[in-house]
Write a protein that holds these residues in place. Structure first.
Motif, mmCIF file in Angstrom:
data_model
loop_
_atom_site.group_PDB
_atom_site.id
_atom_site.type_symbol
_atom_site.label_atom_id
_atom_site.label_comp_id
_atom_site.label_asym_id
_atom_site.label_seq_id
_atom_site.Cartn_x
_atom_site.Cartn_y
_atom_site.Cartn_z
ATOM 1 N N TYR A 34 0.830 -1.205 0.000
ATOM 2 C CA TYR A 34 0.000 0.000 0.000
ATOM 3 C C TYR A 34 0.867 1.259 0.000
ATOM 4 N N GLY A 35 1.956 1.212 0.718
ATOM 5 C CA GLY A 35 2.878 2.341 0.738
ATOM 6 C C GLY A 35 3.526 2.577 -0.616
ATOM 7 N N LEU A 36 3.858 1.477 -1.306
ATOM 8 C CA LEU A 36 4.425 1.617 -2.656
ATOM 9 C C LEU A 36 3.390 2.176 -3.620
ATOM 10 N N GLY A 37 2.128 1.786 -3.434
ATOM 11 C CA GLY A 37 1.057 2.351 -4.255
ATOM 12 C C GLY A 37 0.880 3.839 -3.999
ATOM 13 N N TYR A 38 0.965 4.227 -2.740
ATOM 14 C CA TYR A 38 0.881 5.638 -2.376
ATOM 15 C C TYR A 38 2.038 6.418 -2.991
ATOM 16 N N LEU A 39 3.235 5.849 -2.911
ATOM 17 C CA LEU A 39 4.411 6.501 -3.494
ATOM 18 C C LEU A 39 4.277 6.618 -5.009
ATOM 19 N N THR A 40 3.789 5.584 -5.657
ATOM 20 C CA THR A 40 3.576 5.625 -7.102
ATOM 21 C C THR A 40 2.547 6.690 -7.472
ATOM 22 N N GLY A 41 1.483 6.781 -6.701
ATOM 23 C CA GLY A 41 0.473 7.817 -6.950
ATOM 24 C C GLY A 41 1.034 9.211 -6.797
ATOM 25 N N LEU A 42 1.874 9.415 -5.779
ATOM 26 C CA LEU A 42 2.507 10.724 -5.599
ATOM 27 C C LEU A 42 3.415 11.076 -6.773
ATOM 28 N N VAL A 43 4.155 10.089 -7.268
ATOM 29 C CA VAL A 43 5.055 10.333 -8.399
ATOM 30 C C VAL A 43 4.255 10.679 -9.648
ATOM 31 N N ILE A 44 3.155 9.976 -9.886
ATOM 32 C CA ILE A 44 2.311 10.268 -11.054
ATOM 33 C C ILE A 44 1.719 11.672 -10.949
ATOM 34 N N ILE A 45 1.218 12.037 -9.781
ATOM 35 C CA ILE A 45 0.661 13.382 -9.591
ATOM 36 C C ILE A 45 1.747 14.432 -9.771
ATOM 37 N N LEU A 46 2.949 14.165 -9.263
ATOM 38 C CA LEU A 46 4.048 15.109 -9.426
ATOM 39 C C LEU A 46 4.393 15.289 -10.902
ATOM 40 N N LEU A 47 4.450 14.216 -11.664
ATOM 41 C CA LEU A 47 4.739 14.326 -13.095
ATOM 42 C C LEU A 47 3.659 15.120 -13.820
ATOM 43 N N LEU A 48 2.413 14.924 -13.442
ATOM 44 C CA LEU A 48 1.318 15.678 -14.037
ATOM 45 C C LEU A 48 1.439 17.166 -13.709
ATOM 46 N N ILE A 49 1.721 17.476 -12.465
ATOM 47 C CA ILE A 49 1.857 18.872 -12.051
ATOM 48 C C ILE A 49 3.055 19.525 -12.736
ATOM 49 N N ILE A 50 4.154 18.793 -12.862
ATOM 50 C CA ILE A 50 5.330 19.347 -13.540
ATOM 51 C C ILE A 50 5.023 19.631 -15.003
ATOM 52 N N SER A 51 4.326 18.715 -15.666
ATOM 53 C CA SER A 51 4.018 18.947 -17.080
ATOM 54 C C SER A 51 3.082 20.139 -17.265
ATOM 55 N N ILE A 52 2.088 20.290 -16.396
ATOM 56 C CA ILE A 52 1.184 21.449 -16.488
ATOM 57 C C ILE A 52 1.940 22.737 -16.182
ATOM 58 N N THR A 53 2.845 22.694 -15.206
ATOM 59 C CA THR A 53 3.623 23.881 -14.849
ATOM 60 C C THR A 53 4.529 24.306 -16.004
ATOM 61 N N ILE A 54 5.162 23.346 -16.656
ATOM 62 C CA ILE A 54 6.015 23.673 -17.800
ATOM 63 C C ILE A 54 5.174 24.245 -18.935
ATOM 64 N N TRP A 55 4.020 23.654 -19.185
ATOM 65 C CA TRP A 55 3.139 24.140 -20.242
ATOM 66 C C TRP A 55 2.694 25.581 -19.966
#
Length: 65
Positions: A34-55
């Motif tokens: 469950y912790g690895l799933g939480y970490l994976t979700g955080l990484v995916i959200i971070l990548l999404l936020i970074i891409s929107i911020t760059i755009w």
């Protein structure tokens, strides 16, 4: 409006980077599935936020010049 959203997403991205870094440094050995799933979700959200911020940053930069 774009600048406010840009800086807000930048701050959220920095906070998420801190949380992910803290998990990797301190708690990686103790993570369950469950912790690895939480970490994976955080990484995916971070990548999404970074891409929107760059755009948004590119749109703001092109508008000025």
């Amino acid at each position: 409006m774009r600048k406010i959203l840009f800086f807000l997403l930048l701050i959220i991205g920095l906070i998420l980077t801190y949380k992910i870094g803290r998990i990797f440094i301190c708690d990686y050995n103790r993570l369950t599935d469950y912790g690895l799933g939480y970490l994976t979700g955080l990484v995916i959200i971070l990548l999404l936020i970074i891409s929107i911020t760059i755009w948004l940053g590119v749109k703001i930069y092109r508008k000025r010049s």
